[in-house]
Enzyme design. Structure first.
Site, PDB file in Angstrom:
ATOM      1  N   ALA A 135       0.854  -1.182   0.000  1.00 29.52           N
ATOM      2  CA  ALA A 135       0.000   0.000   0.000  1.00 29.52           C
ATOM      3  C   ALA A 135       0.888   1.229   0.000  1.00 29.52           C
ATOM      4  CB  ALA A 135      -0.916   0.006   1.226  1.00 29.52           C
ATOM      5  N   SER A 138       0.820   9.275   1.311  1.00 27.72           N
ATOM      6  CA  SER A 138       1.575  10.476   0.966  1.00 27.72           C
ATOM      7  C   SER A 138       2.927  10.549   1.657  1.00 27.72           C
ATOM      8  CB  SER A 138       0.755  11.720   1.314  1.00 27.72           C
ATOM      9  OG  SER A 138       0.427  11.729   2.684  1.00 27.72           O
ATOM     10  N   VAL A 139       3.053   9.939   2.832  1.00 22.14           N
ATOM     11  CA  VAL A 139       4.294  10.018   3.593  1.00 22.14           C
ATOM     12  C   VAL A 139       5.136   8.761   3.441  1.00 22.14           C
ATOM     13  CG1 VAL A 139       5.243  10.163   5.943  1.00 22.14           C
ATOM     14  CG2 VAL A 139       3.391  11.679   5.254  1.00 22.14           C
ATOM     15  N   ALA A 140       4.517   7.611   3.271  1.00 25.77           N
ATOM     16  CA  ALA A 140       5.270   6.354   3.240  1.00 25.77           C
ATOM     17  C   ALA A 140       4.498   5.304   2.459  1.00 25.77           C
ATOM     18  CB  ALA A 140       5.530   5.866   4.670  1.00 25.77           C
ATOM     19  N   VAL A 142       4.292   0.685   2.332  1.00 23.77           N
ATOM     20  CA  VAL A 142       4.669  -0.512   3.081  1.00 23.77           C
ATOM     21  C   VAL A 142       4.974  -1.660   2.123  1.00 23.77           C
ATOM     22  CG1 VAL A 142       3.401   0.125   5.151  1.00 23.77           C
ATOM     23  CG2 VAL A 142       2.235  -1.154   3.377  1.00 23.77           C
ATOM     24  N   LYS A 156       7.684  -0.367   6.735  1.00 22.52           N
ATOM     25  CA  LYS A 156       7.126   0.927   6.347  1.00 22.52           C
ATOM     26  C   LYS A 156       8.285   1.849   5.993  1.00 22.52           C
ATOM     27  CE  LYS A 156       4.095   4.613   8.089  1.00 22.52           C
ATOM     28  NZ  LYS A 156       3.220   5.039   9.220  1.00 22.52           N
ATOM     29  N   ASP A 289      -6.698   7.582  15.147  1.00 22.89           N
ATOM     30  CA  ASP A 289      -7.255   7.407  13.800  1.00 22.89           C
ATOM     31  C   ASP A 289      -7.742   5.962  13.605  1.00 22.89           C
ATOM     32  OD1 ASP A 289      -7.964   8.165  11.240  1.00 22.89           O
ATOM     33  OD2 ASP A 289      -5.987   7.828  10.382  1.00 22.89           O
TER      34      ASP A 289
END
Length: 560
Positions: A135, A138-140, A142, A156, A289
């Site tokens: 997957a 925007s930041v990372a 995996v 990640k 979250d």
């Protein structure tokens, strides 16, 4: 420092080209009047046009601008979507639609980042590493991998160059916030600089994967005795600031088909809310979250929690206020709720407490009238926040994050069980909430320290009382006191002193029983029943009975 355009305001921006791109998007999305007011037209590239957006609302144009501007602004918009105390519902609803819809970066780049971060070829710590990502965000993104001992893991990996992109965008956001504050007076009620500072702190933490790993470890430790919870292990020897390696959990997302058994779905809904209440009211540390992608169901029926990049922390005072707030909700006491809301929020001098309590009472009546028809408690929570905003009350970021998490958890519970009732779940948890309040976890050092502190204060007060009273009496006898006391009051003074001394002595006895019972519970001495020290339990029961009897006696005397 970048070259400043002739008509541009003077403030430091290292990437004038990026600022120009932001101004262009703002103009094209219909925000040209702000470009004019902020005096930013000098940053526009030559030939920039501003077509009128066809039939879009302000909220839709704002979301479209954030999406076009990339990861930093998408993240910023997602943070703003929590601020239900500041923005109207249409803005909140649009910003909640923002998604990290970005293409994955090449697997070869991910491999190179892992090797740079861990300091050796990837074959030195992974038996296999799948370059095709599982997957991407925007930041990372995996990747699946396998450790040399055969353990399946998830790696990640931070997106290349994302930290530099975010830092450059943060610099521009700070400059824009200052301009808004200086040139758009109506923006000051939103505190643009404060919002950007809060976002900068949040996104900077998200860029350090070590913080996420520590949060996962803390969450797992908090639930070490809870069989219904599973948190993947963090492999610290294969992790760093930009790489986080964790155990691969073979769970499933909750959807309309999984799990299929209705009874199991109802059990999972109840378990999810119970665990959320424990996080909030007992741990003071909660998953910020908990959407369906971050809470899976394992094959053995446990709830698996992922992605601890966003977590909430509650001060003990806020936890206590929240407990009372939910109790006030259950008993429909609007005045009690208003008092607590004032303690948790920041009210201006112009806030009318009575008017707020009346509006809150009307909202409560409306909620209970609609709750029989499946009305969402999360929606009521949003109404409470907006109601506070109308009365100039702003709550803290952590409480707003809690409200967002509450919405996500209730949504999952309702997807599992359409007949799920939040009030019933709260009522089922209240005995545990009150029980832990009366008999806390006494194996913890801070509980013993707190008990000792209370006893020390009471002891100091009791020891000092005779000297204080003796000095007061001597001053009265010598006529040195400035108070005018009638003779009939002096006749009963000795009785008042005796009564006060007796009450202090009685409180010391109760405190001594609590401390003694705490020590028994802590060291597990004496006879036990199901791992519970009976002497300690008996001490708590005795202290509770004496305390209640004491309160009743004081109330009956009419001299609280």
């Amino acid at each position: 420092m970048g070259r400043r355009h002739p008509a541009a305001p003077h403030f430091p921006v290292r990437d004038a080209g990026r600022l120009g791109a932001i101004v262009r998007v703002a103009l094209q999305k219909g925000w040209g009047h702000y470009v004019e007011r902020l005096r930013l037209k000098g940053y526009l590239p030559q030939g920039t046009t501003a077509p009128a957006p066809p039939g879009l609302s302000d909220a839709q144009r704002l979301r479209a601008a954030f999406e076009e501007l990339g990861p930093t602004f998408v993240k910023f918009g997602q943070m703003l979507s929590v601020r239900q105390d500041l923005f109207p519902p249409d803005i909140i609803q649009e910003l909640q639609k923002l998604q990290d819809a970005v293409p994955p970066f090449q697997g070869e780049q991910a491999r190179r980042i892992v090797e740079e971060e861990l300091g050796q070829p990837i074959s030195g710590f992974f038996a296999t590493f799948e370059e095709t990502p599982l997957a991407a965000a925007s930041v990372a993104q995996v990747h699946r991998a396998v450790l040399p001992d055969g353990t399946p893991v998830i790696a990640k990996v931070q997106r290349p160059g994302i930290e530099q992109v975010i830092q450059a965008d943060l610099e521009i956001l700070f400059c824009l916030a200052r301009l808004l504050h200086d040139h758009v007076p109506e923006s000051r009620r939103y505190d643009p600089l404060g919002l950007v500072e809060e976002f900068a702190e949040t996104i900077t933490r998200e860029l350090d994967f070590r913080l996420e790993g520590r949060s996962a470890d803390r969450f797992r430790e908090n639930f070490r005795d809870e069989a219904a919870v599973y948190v993947p292990l963090i492999f610290w020897e294969f992790s760093s600031k930009r790489v986080l390696t964790m155990e691969h959990s073979h769970g499933h997302r909750v959807d309309t088909e999984h799990p299929a058994d209705p009874a199991e779905r109802r059990r999972l809904a109840q378990t999810l809310l119970r665990l959320f209440f424990i996080q909030v009211f007992e741990h003071g540390f909660f998953h910020g979250d908990p959407h369906p992608g971050n809470v899976f169901v394992t094959d053995d029926g446990r709830l698996c929690f992922h992605d601890f990049g966003i977590v909430g922390r509650l001060h003990p005072r806020d936890r206590e206020n929240l407990k009372q707030l939910f109790l006030a909700l259950i008993v429909r006491d609007a005045a009690w709720m208003a008092d607590l809301y004032f303690e948790m929020g920041v009210a201006t001098e112009d806030t009318d407490r009575d008017a707020f309590a009346r509006d809150l009472d009307a909202s409560l009546e409306g909620y209970y009238a609609a709750s029989a028809h499946g009305y969402s408690f999360a929606e009521t929570l949003r109404q409470f926040i907006r109601l506070g905003s109308r009365h100039q009350i702003r709550v803290t970021r952590e409480l707003l994050l809690l409200a967002k998490a509450f919405v996500a958890v209730e949504s999952q519970a309702r997807s599992l069980d359409p007949n799920f009732d939040m009030i019933s779940a709260l009522q089922a948890y209240i005995p545990r909430m009150i029980g832990r309040q009366l008999v806390p976890d006494l194996s913890r050092a801070e509980a013993l320290a707190g008990s000792y502190r209370v006893a020390a204060v009471l002891r100091a007060a009791a020891l000092g009382l005779p000297d204080i009273l003796s000095k007061a009496l001597r001053q009265l006898q010598k006529g040195e006191a400035s108070l005018r006391v009638r003779h009939e009051q002096l006749e009963g003074l000795e009785q008042h002193i005796d009564r006060a001394s007796n009450r202090l002595s009685f409180s010391l006895i109760i405190a001594a029983i609590v401390i003694g019972s705490s020590l028994v519970m802590s060291f597990h001495t004496g006879p036990h029943y199901k791992d519970i020290p009976l002497l300690g339990l008996l001490g708590y029961v005795l202290a509770t009975v004496l305390g209640l009897w004491w309160v009743v006696a004081i109330l009956r005397s009419g001299k609280l």
